[in-house]
Design a protein around this motif. Sequence first.
Motif, PDB file in Angstrom:
ATOM      1  N   ARG A   5      -7.418  -0.944 -11.162  1.00 33.75           N
ATOM      2  CA  ARG A   5      -8.294  -0.980 -12.327  1.00 33.75           C
ATOM      3  C   ARG A   5      -9.738  -1.298 -11.912  1.00 33.75           C
ATOM      4  O   ARG A   5      -9.970  -1.960 -10.901  1.00 33.75           O
ATOM      5  CB  ARG A   5      -7.786  -2.030 -13.315  1.00 33.75           C
ATOM      6  CG  ARG A   5      -6.375  -1.746 -13.821  1.00 33.75           C
ATOM      7  CD  ARG A   5      -5.800  -2.944 -14.557  1.00 33.75           C
ATOM      8  NE  ARG A   5      -4.417  -2.705 -14.978  1.00 33.75           N
ATOM      9  CZ  ARG A   5      -3.590  -3.651 -15.408  1.00 33.75           C
ATOM     10  NH1 ARG A   5      -4.000  -4.912 -15.487  1.00 33.75           N
ATOM     11  NH2 ARG A   5      -2.349  -3.352 -15.758  1.00 33.75           N
ATOM     12  N   VAL A  33       4.004   3.663  -7.450  1.00 36.92           N
ATOM     13  CA  VAL A  33       2.564   3.909  -7.413  1.00 36.92           C
ATOM     14  C   VAL A  33       1.886   3.132  -8.536  1.00 36.92           C
ATOM     15  O   VAL A  33       2.415   3.040  -9.654  1.00 36.92           O
ATOM     16  CB  VAL A  33       2.269   5.416  -7.542  1.00 36.92           C
ATOM     17  CG1 VAL A  33       0.770   5.679  -7.569  1.00 36.92           C
ATOM     18  CG2 VAL A  33       2.924   6.181  -6.394  1.00 36.92           C
ATOM     19  N   MET A  34       0.697   2.582  -8.254  1.00 35.69           N
ATOM     20  CA  MET A  34      -0.042   1.783  -9.231  1.00 35.69           C
ATOM     21  C   MET A  34      -1.510   2.187  -9.231  1.00 35.69           C
ATOM     22  O   MET A  34      -2.065   2.537  -8.187  1.00 35.69           O
ATOM     23  CB  MET A  34       0.056   0.291  -8.883  1.00 35.69           C
ATOM     24  CG  MET A  34       1.444  -0.266  -8.795  1.00 35.69           C
ATOM     25  SD  MET A  34       1.439  -1.931  -8.092  1.00 35.69           S
ATOM     26  CE  MET A  34       0.270  -2.767  -9.170  1.00 35.69           C
ATOM     27  N   ASP A  35      -2.140   2.116 -10.392  1.00 37.77           N
ATOM     28  CA  ASP A  35      -3.573   2.322 -10.481  1.00 37.77           C
ATOM     29  C   ASP A  35      -4.310   1.039 -10.102  1.00 37.77           C
ATOM     30  O   ASP A  35      -3.843  -0.073 -10.394  1.00 37.77           O
ATOM     31  CB  ASP A  35      -3.984   2.714 -11.899  1.00 37.77           C
ATOM     32  CG  ASP A  35      -3.534   4.117 -12.262  1.00 37.77           C
ATOM     33  OD1 ASP A  35      -3.386   4.949 -11.345  1.00 37.77           O
ATOM     34  OD2 ASP A  35      -3.324   4.377 -13.461  1.00 37.77           O
ATOM     35  N   ASP A  81     -10.567   2.727  -3.482  1.00 39.52           N
ATOM     36  CA  ASP A  81      -9.372   3.512  -3.804  1.00 39.52           C
ATOM     37  C   ASP A  81      -9.060   3.410  -5.302  1.00 39.52           C
ATOM     38  O   ASP A  81      -9.208   2.340  -5.898  1.00 39.52           O
ATOM     39  CB  ASP A  81      -8.159   3.024  -3.006  1.00 39.52           C
ATOM     40  CG  ASP A  81      -8.281   3.329  -1.515  1.00 39.52           C
ATOM     41  OD1 ASP A  81      -9.290   3.923  -1.109  1.00 39.52           O
ATOM     42  OD2 ASP A  81      -7.354   2.950  -0.769  1.00 39.52           O
ATOM     43  N   ARG A  82      -8.583   4.495  -5.864  1.00 34.96           N
ATOM     44  CA  ARG A  82      -8.203   4.514  -7.283  1.00 34.96           C
ATOM     45  C   ARG A  82      -6.727   4.165  -7.480  1.00 34.96           C
ATOM     46  O   ARG A  82      -6.329   3.742  -8.566  1.00 34.96           O
ATOM     47  CB  ARG A  82      -8.471   5.890  -7.882  1.00 34.96           C
ATOM     48  CG  ARG A  82      -9.926   6.329  -7.819  1.00 34.96           C
ATOM     49  CD  ARG A  82     -10.787   5.524  -8.773  1.00 34.96           C
ATOM     50  NE  ARG A  82     -12.161   5.990  -8.793  1.00 34.96           N
ATOM     51  CZ  ARG A  82     -12.602   6.947  -9.600  1.00 34.96           C
ATOM     52  NH1 ARG A  82     -11.767   7.545 -10.446  1.00 34.96           N
ATOM     53  NH2 ARG A  82     -13.870   7.314  -9.565  1.00 34.96           N
ATOM     54  N   GLN A  83      -5.912   4.388  -6.437  1.00 32.73           N
ATOM     55  CA  GLN A  83      -4.488   4.115  -6.532  1.00 32.73           C
ATOM     56  C   GLN A  83      -4.007   3.372  -5.301  1.00 32.73           C
ATOM     57  O   GLN A  83      -4.603   3.454  -4.220  1.00 32.73           O
ATOM     58  CB  GLN A  83      -3.683   5.421  -6.669  1.00 32.73           C
ATOM     59  CG  GLN A  83      -3.713   6.046  -8.042  1.00 32.73           C
ATOM     60  CD  GLN A  83      -2.686   7.155  -8.168  1.00 32.73           C
ATOM     61  OE1 GLN A  83      -2.456   7.906  -7.238  1.00 32.73           O
ATOM     62  NE2 GLN A  83      -2.065   7.265  -9.337  1.00 32.73           N
ATOM     63  N   THR A  84      -2.929   2.638  -5.487  1.00 34.16           N
ATOM     64  CA  THR A  84      -2.228   1.989  -4.394  1.00 34.16           C
ATOM     65  C   THR A  84      -0.755   1.955  -4.780  1.00 34.16           C
ATOM     66  O   THR A  84      -0.318   2.722  -5.627  1.00 34.16           O
ATOM     67  CB  THR A  84      -2.798   0.584  -4.113  1.00 34.16           C
ATOM     68  OG1 THR A  84      -2.170   0.043  -2.951  1.00 34.16           O
ATOM     69  CG2 THR A  84      -2.577  -0.354  -5.287  1.00 34.16           C
ATOM     70  N   GLY A  85       0.007   1.087  -4.173  1.00 40.61           N
ATOM     71  CA  GLY A  85       1.419   1.009  -4.527  1.00 40.61           C
ATOM     72  C   GLY A  85       2.131  -0.037  -3.709  1.00 40.61           C
ATOM     73  O   GLY A  85       1.538  -0.701  -2.847  1.00 40.61           O
ATOM     74  N   SER A 134       0.854  -1.185   0.000  1.00 39.85           N
ATOM     75  CA  SER A 134       0.000   0.000   0.000  1.00 39.85           C
ATOM     76  C   SER A 134       0.887   1.231   0.000  1.00 39.85           C
ATOM     77  O   SER A 134       2.118   1.112   0.057  1.00 39.85           O
ATOM     78  CB  SER A 134      -0.928   0.034   1.224  1.00 39.85           C
ATOM     79  OG  SER A 134      -0.235   0.443   2.395  1.00 39.85           O
TER      80      SER A 134
END
Length: 312
Positions: A156, A152-154, A128-132, A109
């Motif tokens: 989907r 950082v990752m989107d 959530d739209r983004q995580t990581g 996260s």
Amino acid sequence: MRLAFMGTPEFAVPSLAELIAAGHEVVAVYSQPPRPKGRGQQLTPSPVQAFAEAMGLPVFTPASMKSPEAIATFLSLDLDAACVVAYGQILKTEVLEAPRLGCFNLHGSLLPRWRGAAPIQRAIMAGDRQTGVQIMRMSEGLDEGAILLSEVMDIRPDDTAASLSERMSHIGAGLWPRALAAIERGGVTGTEQAGEPTYARKITSAEARIDWSRPAAEVDAHIRGLSPFPGAWFEVAGTDGPIRIKALMSHVAEGSAAPGTVLDDALTVACGERAVRLIRVQRAGKAAQSAPEMLRGLALPAGTVLSSGGER
């Protein structure tokens, strides 16, 4: 570098593979003890243990890393660093301070959001739209250490916990060689976490029950965030009692009626706002299948009302 690797689930396996491929000397792998699994309840090693043994690495599976024996063994390894990925045990200060350069953790996260046990599931469930993925220096507090490296990752719209975890596990694994190189040359100090933390508490079976009275976007996120395990579920009436069904994939659809009402022959179900169409499901004791496949053997015509987590 002379390393110990500590991890348990499939999510951790790509990280161990990356460390081996990068040429580090992994002198010990720690994992949770084998657990009973399947109908026969046979003791089964974790994915990390199975992979490590296939690679010929020494594996330790102490029931508790707090025991004097486990700590003594760890201290004797003379490590440069320890790499931790979803190990599942709390490490005492003696263990954290034993390696020459410290212990480091890969977390799924963007800390301090979703500290704790289930960050991937909670991020999807919260919409959530983004995580990581982040590598941090470990401290005694729960996921409170300084951040060394992030990606950082989107998230989907069709991500499930399984698909997002798979993507994160490989991207996270790729961070290890860069992080360790910087740590070894003293080129990274870490950035302290900033902002109000949120906590990704462990998923319970009770909260997995679907509450159709919630808006469709929330129900859809709930389903995808708990897929495939433990699986968001509902019940329908059967001749021999309630039939439990897990919903493994869905998407938001149009339609309205009393929450939990089946709207058509494609298993679209009314929610508090709009509806969700169930795409992939699993009846108790059976393999996962598409909704149309299940409906060929279990009639759920329009007007059927499914049980809801909102009912008590």
